[in-house]
Design an enzyme around this catalytic site. Structure first.
Site, PDB file in Angstrom:
ATOM      1  N   ASP A 199     -10.261   3.190  -3.512  1.00  0.00           N
ATOM      2  CA  ASP A 199     -10.966   1.965  -3.096  1.00  0.00           C
ATOM      3  C   ASP A 199     -12.377   1.841  -3.670  1.00  0.00           C
ATOM      4  O   ASP A 199     -13.128   2.818  -3.733  1.00  0.00           O
ATOM      5  CB  ASP A 199     -11.076   1.929  -1.573  1.00  0.00           C
ATOM      6  CG  ASP A 199      -9.721   1.825  -0.916  1.00  0.00           C
ATOM      7  OD1 ASP A 199      -8.705   1.892  -1.627  1.00  0.00           O
ATOM      8  OD2 ASP A 199      -9.684   1.681   0.314  1.00  0.00           O
TER       9      ASP A 199
ATOM     10  N   ASP B 238       0.849  -1.181   0.000  1.00  0.00           N
ATOM     11  CA  ASP B 238       0.000   0.000   0.000  1.00  0.00           C
ATOM     12  C   ASP B 238       0.896   1.247   0.000  1.00  0.00           C
ATOM     13  O   ASP B 238       2.120   1.134   0.146  1.00  0.00           O
ATOM     14  CB  ASP B 238      -0.877  -0.050   1.258  1.00  0.00           C
ATOM     15  CG  ASP B 238      -2.274   0.479   1.015  1.00  0.00           C
ATOM     16  OD1 ASP B 238      -2.456   1.265   0.077  1.00  0.00           O
ATOM     17  OD2 ASP B 238      -3.185   0.114   1.786  1.00  0.00           O
TER      18      ASP B 238
HETATM   19  C1  GAL Z   1      -6.085   1.366   1.160  1.00  0.00           C
HETATM   20  C2  GAL Z   1      -6.162   0.279   0.115  1.00  0.00           C
HETATM   21  C3  GAL Z   1      -7.212  -0.721   0.542  1.00  0.00           C
HETATM   22  C4  GAL Z   1      -6.860  -1.283   1.884  1.00  0.00           C
HETATM   23  C5  GAL Z   1      -6.660  -0.167   2.906  1.00  0.00           C
HETATM   24  C6  GAL Z   1      -6.123  -0.681   4.209  1.00  0.00           C
HETATM   25  O1  GAL Z   1      -5.105   2.276   0.789  1.00  0.00           O
HETATM   26  O2  GAL Z   1      -6.471   0.849  -1.117  1.00  0.00           O
HETATM   27  O3  GAL Z   1      -7.321  -1.726  -0.436  1.00  0.00           O
HETATM   28  O4  GAL Z   1      -5.694  -2.062   1.773  1.00  0.00           O
HETATM   29  O5  GAL Z   1      -5.766   0.803   2.417  1.00  0.00           O
HETATM   30  O6  GAL Z   1      -6.006   0.340   5.168  1.00  0.00           O
END
Ligand code: GAL
Length: 637
Positions: free
Chosen positions: A280, A193
């Site tokens: 997301d 991430d």
């Molecule tokens: C976001 C990511 C998600 C999830 C989340 C966890 O940045 O796009 O898929 O992993 O963080 O905090």
């Protein structure tokens, strides 16, 4: 040079050996043929990954029972036998980092099996998953901290302890953490991430208050140009080198999660197996449209080994729950047409059978997993209806007719959409009902609101002797796409974020991608056209570009080339060159806007990689879209 760049420089040279060698020979011209295929082929990404991830179902509120419960259902329901094999932890598993040795500790109350006599270890957990026949995935971040630390300050699941103990991301710890994950704990997959590399600038409240250390942001979501792309790439190069050291047999999968930022469209395909194209997904129809759009026009940026990732499946919740089977089916069908990862995001312990049946549709899974790896192209595209066509390895095709809107549509599907002969019968097999329907020329299909009709297609190819390049997107890599100034793609559907509601002005355009290489379209969406003559088929790209094309045993390459009528530069000429494994095979004269297309032919017998270079002597690439129309690989000499 940033700190990361300095640390990673030698590894960067190792990982991207070709580039380094080119530089050593003074060949810094990116249009010089590479005589190879530069998109990512390391790791286990020959087909898009399939499996399950904890995030959409549980966010950070995860534990061993929830995860193993879903894994067990995948096994018991037969989904495992259909290809779902990765069981991936997302954010929320870390207790803290032990100081001073830096070892990461697992939340013991959530993962009781991690409490071993030797200390905190995921080995019993991954052993269990492996014994069930699964592969195991872990989650980390490019920065020192993760996304939940960045955006959910009151979350009770966050790592606890001092500032240093709460630094659980990869920054400055890549070698140590990758060794822990892959060699010590036995994971096979990592999602990296990017919030730690974006949300901990010195002016952030959470940093000023002393809760977290500052890390100068190298990723910027809101600004396409401000990301420090070399710094981000350098970190991924170091991650790649560590993966190769810990898994020299290549048994790993690297998932990039920087949501389309930093112009990752152009380079993510060289760096990892899957790369997120947007922020997301949420269980809301408008958000599905946003995420779908972020990947749907990047058909040339996905290949076996390097896939677009419009995010995980949200089948099981909200607009995709058991009360919304039309939407849930659309979600699944569309992700398969995009050759997207199929990562289930539901708590499968309680998922109703009709949704399990959607996830288990073997015919649709087969489209996603087709070995040719051709992401579908858009054969028809307006705001409310899209027709996507995917060429399969078998020679058959798949077609999806996607009604994005709220009104039913009687859509006309034509032989031309499918690049099939209009005087020969075409048979469609409905991949939900399994019913066949035959027609010649064209047919009408009723598509309910939010429905996606999806079919396997058999017919007689319009091009009998070979394949158009736009039918084999998985074998065409825009190694250099000519984009010099990445700008946002204005065609993406912008939805409300669940986390802000309608406060503020709403989502702004964010993801670079406008002007990239396209199949059957000019780079800015116009139809392919040279000197007033429109063409249905071809590759549209900007000048000063280089495409790599894998040749699967064809003998001849042919195309018509010219400056596309969507160009605005009348002054500069473009020369088109065709190379076979690095050797020049054909060259056009310099062609300007308005000049008729010139035919280029080349004998490519025995050639592995064909390269198509469009070179101009000046001007701005963005004003010089060029077209390789009717570009095809043919069997006859
Ligand atoms: C976001 C990511 C998600 C999830 C989340 C966890 O940045 O796009 O898929 O992993 O963080 O905090």
């Amino acid at each position: 040079m940033t700190e990361t760049q300095r640390i990673a420089a030698p590894l960067l040279a190792l990982t991207f050996g070709c580039l380094a060698m080119a530089a050593a020979h003074g060949a810094s011209d990116p249009l010089t043929p590479s005589a190879g295929w530069s998109a990512y082929t390391a790791g286990q990404g020959a087909t898009p990954p399939m499996g399950w991830n904890s995030w959409n179902a549980f966010a950070t509120n995860i534990d061993e029972d929830k995860i193993l419960g879903s894994a067990q259902r995948i096994l018991d329901s037969g989904l495992a036998a259909k290809g779902y094999r990765y069981i991936n932890l997302d954010d929320g598993w870390v207790a803290h980092r032990r100081i001073p040795d830096g070892r990461l500790l697992i939340r013991p109350e959530r993962f009781p099996s991690s409490v071993t006599p030797a200390g905190s270890s995921f080995r019993p957990f991954t052993d269990k998953l492996h014994s069930m026949g699964f592969k195991a995935g872990i989650y980390s971040d490019l920065g020192r901290n993760t996304c939940s630390q960045a955006y959910t300050p009151d979350n009770p699941d966050l790592p606890k302890g001092s500032v240093l103990e709460r630094e659980v991301g990869l920054y400055g710890r890549i070698d140590q953490d990758i060794a822990l994950y892959f060699s010590d704990w036995g994971f096979d997959y990592i999602k990296v991430d990017g919030c730690g590399a974006r949300a901990f600038g010195a002016n952030e409240d959470k940093v000023r208050s002393g809760q977290y250390r500052a890390l100068a942001p190298i990723l910027h979501m809101e600004s396409v140009s401000r990301s420090d792309i070399p710094a981000v790439q350098a970190e991924f190069a170091q991650i790649n080198a560590a993966l190769q050291r810990n898994r020299p047999n290549g048994d790993y999968l690297l998932s990039l999660c920087i949501w389309g930022a930093g112009d990752v469209r152009a380079w993510g395909k060289n760096v990892g197996n899957i790369s997120r194209t947007s922020d997301d997904i949420t269980p809301a129809w408008p958000r599905l449209l946003s995420n779908f759009d972020s990947a749907a026009k990047r058909e040339l940026y996905a290949h076996p080994g390097s896939w677009n990732d419009p995010d995980m499946l949200f089948i099981g919740k909200g607009d995709f729950d058991a009360e919304h089977l039309v939407e849930a089916r659309s979600h699944f069908a569309l992700w398969a047409m995009l050759s997207a990862p199929l990562l289930i995001g539901a708590d499968l312990r309680s998922t109703p059978q009709p949704l399990m049946d959607i996830l288990g549709n073997a015919d649709i899974i087969a489209l996603d997993q087709d070995p040719a790896g051709n992401q579908a192209t858009l054969a028809y595209d307006v705001n409310d209806l899209q027709i996507l066509v995917k060429q399969l390895a078998s020679g058959q095709k798949a077609v999806a007719i996607f009604n994005r809107g709220v009104t039913a549509i009687d859509a006309e599907l034509t032989a031309e959409h499918l690049k099939l002969r209009k005087d020969a019968p075409i048979t469609l097999t409905d991949l939900w009902s399994k019913e066949n329907l035959s027609f010649t020329g064209e047919t009408k299909l009723h598509v309910a609101p939010r429905e996606t009709r999806i079919f396997r297609v058999q017919g007689t190819r319009a091009l009998a002797d070979g394949l158009y390049l736009s039918e084999q997107t998985g074998s065409v890599n825009p190694a250099v796409d000519g984009v010099t100034t990445p700008v946002v793609d204005p065609t993406l559907f912008r939805s409300s974020f669940a986390w802000t509601g309608t406060k503020g002005p709403g989502e702004r355009p964010m993801y670079a991608g406008w002007g990239g290489a396209r199949a059957d379209s000019a780079p800015y969406g116009q139809r392919l056209q040279i000197a007033d003559k429109p063409y249905e088929t071809g590759i549209g790209i900007l000048a000063n570009s280089r495409l790599e094309v894998r040749n699967h045993g064809y003998r001849r390459f042919s195309a018509l080339v010219g400056v596309d009528d969507s160009a605005s530069d009348r002054k500069h000429g473009v020369t088109f060159l065709v190379y076979g494994d690095g050797k020049l095979l054909a060259k056009s004269k310099a062609l300007k806007l308005g000049q008729p297309a010139q035919a280029l032919n080349a004998n490519v017998s025995g050639v592995k990689v064909i390269e198509l270079v469009a070179r101009s002597a000046g001007g701005s690439n963005e004003q010089l879209p060029v077209s390789w129309v009717e570009a095809a690989l043919l069997s006859a000499r």
